[in-house]
Design a protein around this motif. Structure first.
Motif, short mmCIF file in Angstrom:
data_model
loop_
_atom_site.label_atom_id
_atom_site.label_comp_id
_atom_site.label_asym_id
_atom_site.label_seq_id
_atom_site.Cartn_x
_atom_site.Cartn_y
_atom_site.Cartn_z
N SER A 1 7.62 -10.92 13.22
CA SER A 1 6.23 -10.63 13.57
C SER A 1 6.03 -9.13 13.72
N ALA A 2 4.77 -8.71 13.61
CA ALA A 2 4.46 -7.29 13.74
C ALA A 2 4.76 -6.78 15.14
N GLU A 3 4.46 -7.60 16.15
CA GLU A 3 4.69 -7.19 17.54
C GLU A 3 6.18 -7.01 17.83
N GLN A 4 6.99 -7.92 17.31
CA GLN A 4 8.44 -7.82 17.53
C GLN A 4 9.01 -6.58 16.86
N ALA A 5 8.56 -6.31 15.63
CA ALA A 5 9.07 -5.14 14.91
C ALA A 5 8.69 -3.86 15.63
N ASP A 6 7.44 -3.77 16.08
CA ASP A 6 6.96 -2.57 16.77
C ASP A 6 7.70 -2.35 18.08
N SER A 7 7.78 -3.38 18.90
CA SER A 7 8.42 -3.23 20.22
C SER A 7 9.92 -2.97 20.09
N TYR A 8 10.58 -3.61 19.13
CA TYR A 8 12.02 -3.42 18.98
C TYR A 8 12.35 -2.01 18.52
N LEU A 9 11.57 -1.47 17.57
CA LEU A 9 11.83 -0.12 17.09
C LEU A 9 11.61 0.91 18.20
N LYS A 10 10.52 0.78 18.94
CA LYS A 10 10.24 1.72 20.01
C LYS A 10 11.30 1.65 21.11
N ALA A 11 11.71 0.44 21.46
CA ALA A 11 12.74 0.28 22.49
C ALA A 11 14.08 0.84 22.03
N ALA A 12 14.40 0.63 20.75
CA ALA A 12 15.66 1.14 20.22
C ALA A 12 15.68 2.66 20.19
N MET A 13 14.55 3.27 19.81
CA MET A 13 14.49 4.73 19.78
C MET A 13 14.59 5.31 21.18
N ALA A 14 13.93 4.68 22.15
CA ALA A 14 13.99 5.16 23.53
C ALA A 14 15.41 5.05 24.09
N ALA A 15 16.06 3.92 23.80
CA ALA A 15 17.43 3.72 24.28
C ALA A 15 18.40 4.71 23.63
N ALA A 16 18.22 4.95 22.33
CA ALA A 16 19.09 5.90 21.62
C ALA A 16 18.90 7.31 22.15
N ASN A 17 17.67 7.69 22.44
CA ASN A 17 17.40 9.02 22.99
C ASN A 17 18.06 9.18 24.36
N LYS A 18 17.90 8.18 25.21
CA LYS A 18 18.46 8.24 26.55
C LYS A 18 19.98 8.30 26.54
N LYS A 19 20.60 7.48 25.69
CA LYS A 19 22.06 7.44 25.64
C LYS A 19 22.64 8.71 25.04
N ALA A 20 21.97 9.26 24.02
CA ALA A 20 22.46 10.49 23.39
C ALA A 20 22.43 11.66 24.37
N ILE A 21 21.36 11.74 25.17
CA ILE A 21 21.27 12.80 26.17
C ILE A 21 22.32 12.61 27.24
N ALA A 22 22.52 11.36 27.67
CA ALA A 22 23.50 11.08 28.73
C ALA A 22 24.92 11.40 28.28
N LEU A 23 25.22 11.18 27.03
CA LEU A 23 26.57 11.43 26.52
C LEU A 23 26.83 12.91 26.27
N ASN A 24 25.83 13.63 25.79
CA ASN A 24 26.04 15.02 25.40
C ASN A 24 25.53 16.04 26.42
N LEU A 25 24.49 15.67 27.15
CA LEU A 25 23.93 16.57 28.17
C LEU A 25 23.72 15.79 29.46
N PRO A 26 24.79 15.39 30.13
CA PRO A 26 24.65 14.54 31.32
C PRO A 26 23.79 15.17 32.41
N ALA A 27 23.78 16.49 32.52
CA ALA A 27 22.97 17.14 33.55
C ALA A 27 21.48 16.99 33.28
N GLN A 28 21.11 16.70 32.01
CA GLN A 28 19.70 16.57 31.64
C GLN A 28 19.25 15.12 31.54
#
Length: 221
Positions: free
Chosen positions: A134-161
């Motif tokens: 469904s369109a709603e599932q695709a939209d929400s999954y992509l946004k959630a995945a990008m947010a999670a990837a951003n958060k994890k990448a910062i935590a792994l490489n710039l933990p102070a930030q």
């Protein structure tokens, strides 16, 4: 002693193309029927197949300016030559960006590189996309995945930030777009493919029947 050179003496397994073409023409209704049937079946399968939705957007590496500003405000980097500083920030930029891409890949997000159009100093873009029922599932999954990837990448490489929002692993360059696999209603391609297969199968059937008949006639002589 003379040797007959009669042109009518042909090998028994030779195929005369004229009768074959005549057979194809005589059975043109059969060939036409299989062609139409192939188009109808292929089109029916296409129209009844499950609809899927794809959410996509474009991302690029995060801004060097935001990294430079954040680190200099905190005094995290000692003063050094501009060239060394540029190498340092480029390294940080690459680390968090490719970490985020790796996280998204692990979450079944598709990434496709889009090469610069002019070949000049354009940023290399990546299209991120995901497909869902469904369109709603695709939209929400992509946004959630990008947010999670951003958060994890910062935590792994710039933990102070990690607890701040001033630095991002990547920049999202466009709104998320939702498209359907049937949005263009391009039914001509599957119909044409089905018609072509039907034409081939009908022709094979007529040619096969012609060859069998020719073989039986040659053996009955």
């Amino acid at each position: 002693m003379s040797i007959s050179t009669n042109s009518n003496n042909r090998p028994s397994d030779e195929i005369d193309l004229v009768p074959l073409i005549q057979a194809l023409w005589t059975n043109k209704i059969t060939i036409l029927a299989t062609t139409v049937a192939g188009a109808v079946i292929s089109l029916s399968l296409y129209m009844t197949s499950a609809e899927e939705w794809t959410a996509s957007t474009y991302i690029a590496k995060s801004s060097l300016y935001s990294l430079y500003k954040e680190f200099n405000e905190e005094g995290s980097v000692t003063s050094t030559s501009p060239q060394v500083e540029l190498q340092l920030y480029n390294s940080i930029q690459d680390d968090i960006f490719y970490t985020a891409m790796g996280v998204m890949t692990s979450q079944s997000i598709a990434l496709k590189e889009t090469a610069p159009k002019t070949g000049k100093n354009e940023a290399v873009l990546y299209m991120v996309s995901v497909t869902a029922p469904s369109a709603e599932q695709a939209d929400s999954y992509l946004k959630a995945a990008m947010a999670a990837a951003n958060k994890k990448a910062i935590a792994l490489n710039l933990p102070a930030q990690a607890s701040k929002n001033s630095v991002s692993a990547f920049n999202v360059l466009d709104e998320v777009k939702i498209t359907s696999n049937k949005s263009n209603k391009n039914s001509k391609k599957p119909a044409a493919l089905g018609a072509f297969l039907g034409l081939i199968l009908g022709s094979i059937f007529v040619i096969g029947r012609f060859l069998i008949r020719q073989y039986r006639n040659s053996n009955s002589i």
